[in-house]
Design a protein around this motif. Structure first.
Motif, PDB file in Angstrom:
ATOM      1  N   THR A 154      21.792  71.656   3.057  1.00  0.00           N
ATOM      2  CA  THR A 154      20.559  71.161   1.874  1.00  0.00           C
ATOM      3  C   THR A 154      20.842  69.998   1.036  1.00  0.00           C
ATOM      4  OG1 THR A 154      19.942  73.504   1.877  1.00  0.00           O
ATOM      5  CG2 THR A 154      19.396  71.757  -0.083  1.00  0.00           C
ATOM      6  N   ILE A 155      20.062  69.013   1.316  1.00  0.00           N
ATOM      7  CA  ILE A 155      20.092  67.802   0.479  1.00  0.00           C
ATOM      8  C   ILE A 155      19.767  67.943  -0.820  1.00  0.00           C
ATOM      9  CG2 ILE A 155      19.656  65.260   0.549  1.00  0.00           C
ATOM     10  CD1 ILE A 155      21.303  66.280   2.965  1.00  0.00           C
ATOM     11  N   ASN A 156      20.533  67.561  -1.692  1.00  0.00           N
ATOM     12  CA  ASN A 156      19.946  67.671  -3.241  1.00  0.00           C
ATOM     13  C   ASN A 156      19.823  66.188  -3.842  1.00  0.00           C
ATOM     14  OD1 ASN A 156      20.426  70.573  -3.516  1.00  0.00           O
ATOM     15  ND2 ASN A 156      22.676  70.256  -4.107  1.00  0.00           N
ATOM     16  N   TRP A 157      18.455  66.113  -4.204  1.00  0.00           N
ATOM     17  CA  TRP A 157      17.884  65.028  -4.665  1.00  0.00           C
ATOM     18  C   TRP A 157      18.058  64.726  -6.211  1.00  0.00           C
ATOM     19  CZ3 TRP A 157      16.409  60.825  -1.466  1.00  0.00           C
ATOM     20  CH2 TRP A 157      16.384  61.212   0.048  1.00  0.00           C
ATOM     21  N   GLY A 158      18.214  63.558  -6.291  1.00  0.00           N
ATOM     22  CA  GLY A 158      18.025  62.958  -7.872  1.00  0.00           C
ATOM     23  C   GLY A 158      16.860  62.063  -8.016  1.00  0.00           C
ATOM     24  N   ILE A 159      15.899  62.016  -8.690  1.00  0.00           N
ATOM     25  CA  ILE A 159      14.857  60.917  -9.120  1.00  0.00           C
ATOM     26  C   ILE A 159      14.960  59.875 -10.090  1.00  0.00           C
ATOM     27  CG2 ILE A 159      12.408  60.496  -9.427  1.00  0.00           C
ATOM     28  CD1 ILE A 159      11.742  63.240  -7.640  1.00  0.00           C
ATOM     29  N   ILE A 160      15.157  58.663  -9.895  1.00  0.00           N
ATOM     30  CA  ILE A 160      14.974  57.582 -10.975  1.00  0.00           C
ATOM     31  C   ILE A 160      13.699  57.383 -11.322  1.00  0.00           C
ATOM     32  CG2 ILE A 160      15.792  55.604 -11.942  1.00  0.00           C
ATOM     33  CD1 ILE A 160      18.409  55.731 -10.315  1.00  0.00           C
ATOM     34  N   VAL A 162      16.266  64.763 -12.532  1.00  0.00           N
ATOM     35  CA  VAL A 162      15.228  63.750 -12.535  1.00  0.00           C
ATOM     36  C   VAL A 162      15.481  62.932 -13.803  1.00  0.00           C
ATOM     37  CG1 VAL A 162      13.125  64.761 -11.541  1.00  0.00           C
ATOM     38  CG2 VAL A 162      13.577  64.949 -13.974  1.00  0.00           C
ATOM     39  N   MET A 163      15.292  61.619 -13.723  1.00  0.00           N
ATOM     40  CA  MET A 163      15.700  60.672 -14.896  1.00  0.00           C
ATOM     41  C   MET A 163      14.459  59.853 -15.148  1.00  0.00           C
ATOM     42  SD  MET A 163      16.561  57.220 -15.154  1.00  0.00           S
ATOM     43  CE  MET A 163      16.602  56.254 -16.739  1.00  0.00           C
ATOM     44  N   SER A 164      14.255  59.844 -16.617  1.00  0.00           N
ATOM     45  CA  SER A 164      13.156  58.664 -17.199  1.00  0.00           C
ATOM     46  C   SER A 164      14.169  58.292 -18.779  1.00  0.00           C
ATOM     47  CB  SER A 164      12.008  59.303 -17.590  1.00  0.00           C
ATOM     48  OG  SER A 164      11.051  58.535 -18.289  1.00  0.00           O
ATOM     49  N   ASP A 192       9.706  67.217 -19.371  1.00  0.00           N
ATOM     50  CA  ASP A 192       8.558  67.450 -19.333  1.00  0.00           C
ATOM     51  C   ASP A 192       8.035  67.781 -17.760  1.00  0.00           C
ATOM     52  OD1 ASP A 192       5.514  68.124 -19.631  1.00  0.00           O
ATOM     53  OD2 ASP A 192       5.196  66.317 -18.621  1.00  0.00           O
ATOM     54  N   TYR A 193       8.690  66.622 -17.007  1.00  0.00           N
ATOM     55  CA  TYR A 193       8.459  66.471 -15.622  1.00  0.00           C
ATOM     56  C   TYR A 193       9.426  67.701 -14.810  1.00  0.00           C
ATOM     57  CZ  TYR A 193       8.262  65.224 -10.673  1.00  0.00           C
ATOM     58  OH  TYR A 193       8.141  64.969  -9.402  1.00  0.00           O
ATOM     59  N   ALA A 194      10.711  67.916 -15.284  1.00  0.00           N
ATOM     60  CA  ALA A 194      11.516  68.719 -15.014  1.00  0.00           C
ATOM     61  C   ALA A 194      11.070  70.158 -15.006  1.00  0.00           C
ATOM     62  CB  ALA A 194      12.919  68.632 -15.765  1.00  0.00           C
ATOM     63  N   LYS A 195      10.375  70.560 -16.053  1.00  0.00           N
ATOM     64  CA  LYS A 195      10.070  72.121 -16.397  1.00  0.00           C
ATOM     65  C   LYS A 195       8.682  72.253 -15.776  1.00  0.00           C
ATOM     66  CE  LYS A 195      11.850  71.646 -21.103  1.00  0.00           C
ATOM     67  NZ  LYS A 195      11.689  71.732 -22.546  1.00  0.00           N
ATOM     68  N   ARG A 196       7.826  71.099 -15.536  1.00  0.00           N
ATOM     69  CA  ARG A 196       6.637  71.454 -14.709  1.00  0.00           C
ATOM     70  C   ARG A 196       7.049  71.516 -13.105  1.00  0.00           C
ATOM     71  NH1 ARG A 196       3.703  67.638 -13.982  1.00  0.00           N
ATOM     72  NH2 ARG A 196       4.774  66.072 -15.470  1.00  0.00           N
ATOM     73  N   HIS A 197       8.152  70.951 -12.791  1.00  0.00           N
ATOM     74  CA  HIS A 197       8.388  71.015 -11.441  1.00  0.00           C
ATOM     75  C   HIS A 197       9.839  71.662 -10.927  1.00  0.00           C
ATOM     76  CE1 HIS A 197       5.425  68.010  -9.756  1.00  0.00           C
ATOM     77  NE2 HIS A 197       5.752  67.520 -10.996  1.00  0.00           N
ATOM     78  N   ASN A 198      10.141  72.432 -12.155  1.00  0.00           N
ATOM     79  CA  ASN A 198      11.334  73.448 -11.876  1.00  0.00           C
ATOM     80  C   ASN A 198      12.450  72.719 -11.399  1.00  0.00           C
ATOM     81  OD1 ASN A 198       9.899  75.980 -12.541  1.00  0.00           O
ATOM     82  ND2 ASN A 198       8.546  75.682 -10.521  1.00  0.00           N
ATOM     83  N   VAL A 199      12.690  71.534 -12.116  1.00  0.00           N
ATOM     84  CA  VAL A 199      13.951  70.880 -11.719  1.00  0.00           C
ATOM     85  C   VAL A 199      14.945  71.304 -12.750  1.00  0.00           C
ATOM     86  CG1 VAL A 199      15.010  68.632 -11.366  1.00  0.00           C
ATOM     87  CG2 VAL A 199      12.452  69.019 -10.914  1.00  0.00           C
ATOM     88  N   PRO A 200      16.171  71.712 -12.579  1.00  0.00           N
ATOM     89  CA  PRO A 200      17.245  72.150 -13.202  1.00  0.00           C
ATOM     90  C   PRO A 200      17.903  71.262 -14.381  1.00  0.00           C
ATOM     91  CG  PRO A 200      18.183  72.000 -11.089  1.00  0.00           C
ATOM     92  CD  PRO A 200      16.497  71.787 -10.912  1.00  0.00           C
ATOM     93  N   LYS A 201      17.749  69.892 -13.840  1.00  0.00           N
ATOM     94  CA  LYS A 201      18.536  68.738 -14.668  1.00  0.00           C
ATOM     95  C   LYS A 201      17.856  67.523 -15.229  1.00  0.00           C
ATOM     96  CE  LYS A 201      23.241  69.741 -13.244  1.00  0.00           C
ATOM     97  NZ  LYS A 201      24.490  69.142 -12.570  1.00  0.00           N
ATOM     98  N   TRP A 202      17.777  67.009 -16.380  1.00  0.00           N
ATOM     99  CA  TRP A 202      17.091  65.759 -16.443  1.00  0.00           C
ATOM    100  C   TRP A 202      17.861  64.937 -17.407  1.00  0.00           C
ATOM    101  CZ3 TRP A 202      15.388  70.675 -17.869  1.00  0.00           C
ATOM    102  CH2 TRP A 202      15.355  71.257 -19.479  1.00  0.00           C
ATOM    103  N   TYR A 203      17.589  63.750 -17.338  1.00  0.00           N
ATOM    104  CA  TYR A 203      18.503  62.691 -17.862  1.00  0.00           C
ATOM    105  C   TYR A 203      17.554  61.567 -18.285  1.00  0.00           C
ATOM    106  CZ  TYR A 203      22.298  64.737 -15.310  1.00  0.00           C
ATOM    107  OH  TYR A 203      23.240  65.661 -14.789  1.00  0.00           O
TER     108      TYR A 203
END
Length: 325
Positions: free
Chosen positions: A3-9, A34-36, A44-55
């Motif tokens: 499984t490839i774990n992605w991070g989004i900038i 995700v990062m902004s 907000d993005y992380a919570k709406r898309h069920n992403v465990p981490k945000w920066y």
């Protein structure tokens, strides 16, 4: 299969439907972080898309040990910087288009990939869509005989925001986007005609600001010569009238024509002496998902992504030539 774990900038509009959900909907893929620069936006993005981490710091995201690969979804002005940062952390990168602000930036990004022994892909996702693969199939199978000429035309009315200097989007800010809407939209057309017909080796252009709504070009005319000898032309106008709106590419051969679009996904038309045959291949809900799946497959050794740093850089080379006076 890993499984490839992605991070989004970058958590902008492109991540809402076009690309973001694909990272957790594709097989053998998960969206880990995700990062902004705006931490509230990232959260907000992380919570709406069920992403465990945000920066709110790109360094933190690219150095997260749980993140395997990076998607860069920022405006073009930061593509080179963010790409080199991510590659330098030892992780492969999928970067939005246009790949860079100019061809030189693209060369630097590819050099960084080589130096760090990492993969670099560019979001020219039409290369993976059934709609455009059908066009390529028709051309490759000589359904119009030998392809000779390609003609592209795109006319669009200005938006409400374009008419108000206080509402104008970053896509008409040269310092952020590299140019105007042409820089944002036309690369898709240039890339896909090269995917179908082969690389362009000569490109020339004329640019104008006819509407004077913003401080960058709004109308572009271009001519192309492909390595195969095929000749091409293109005209783009982002301040046209409603009556003239058009999104059309025509590939003319010695036995027929293929007609299709870049954005509208109007049915592909095969026009020959036998008549007109149409192929209705609508775009998927998440338009980047087939491309992202191809990247995951490549990382797992079971496939190959058709949009590389090298092909992405060539599109920037063509754009530079069009804008060279």
């Amino acid at each position: 299969m890993k499984t490839i774990n992605w991070g989004i900038i970058g958590c902008g509009d492109v991540c809402e439907v076009k690309s973001g959900p694909s990272f957790y909907k594709c097989e053998h893929s998960a969206l880990k972080a995700v990062m902004s620069r705006n931490l509230e936006k990232a959260a907000d993005y992380a919570k709406r898309h069920n992403v465990p981490k945000w920066y709110n710091n790109a360094n933190d995201l690219v150095n997260d040990p749980e993140v395997d690969a990076i998607y860069i979804a920022t405006p073009p002005a930061s593509h080179a910087e963010m790409t080199k940062l991510a590659l330098g952390s030892g992780k492969p990168v999928y970067v939005e288009k246009p790949m860079g602000m100019n061809y030189q930036e693209c060369l630097e990004m590819n050099r960084s990939a080589q130096e760090n022994n990492q993969k670099l892909w560019v979001a020219y996702y039409r290369r993976s869509l059934p709609y455009f693969l059908k066009v390529k199939e028709l051309i490759d199978n000589k359904m119009i005989g030998e392809a000779q000429v390609v003609k592209t035309a795109f006319f669009r009315v200005p938006s409400v925001a374009d008419m108000d200097v206080n509402q104008q989007v970053w896509r008409v800010n040269k310092e952020i986007a590299g140019g105007g809407y042409f820089y944002d939209m036309a690369p898709h057309t240039i890339d896909i005609i090269m995917f179908i017909l082969g690389n362009i080796k000569v490109a020339n252009g004329v640019i104008s600001n006819i509407g004077k709504l913003y401080n960058v070009e709004d109308t572009v005319s271009a001519s192309f010569l492909f390595e195969s000898g095929i000749v091409g032309s293109g005209i783009w106008c982002y301040v046209s009238s409603k009556l003239e709106e058009k999104d059309q590419i025509e590939i003319l051969g010695n036995k027929g024509t293929v007609r299709f679009s870049t954005f509208d996904f109007s049915p592909v038309e095969l026009i020959t002496d036998s008549g007109i045959e149409k192929f209705d291949l609508p775009k998927p809900q998440h338009i980047q998902q087939p491309m992202i799946q191809s990247i995951i497959d490549e990382l797992n050794g079971t496939g190959k992504c058709p949009s590389t740093g090298e092909s992405g850089a060539l599109t920037n080379w063509v754009i530079d030539k069009i804008f060279t006076k």
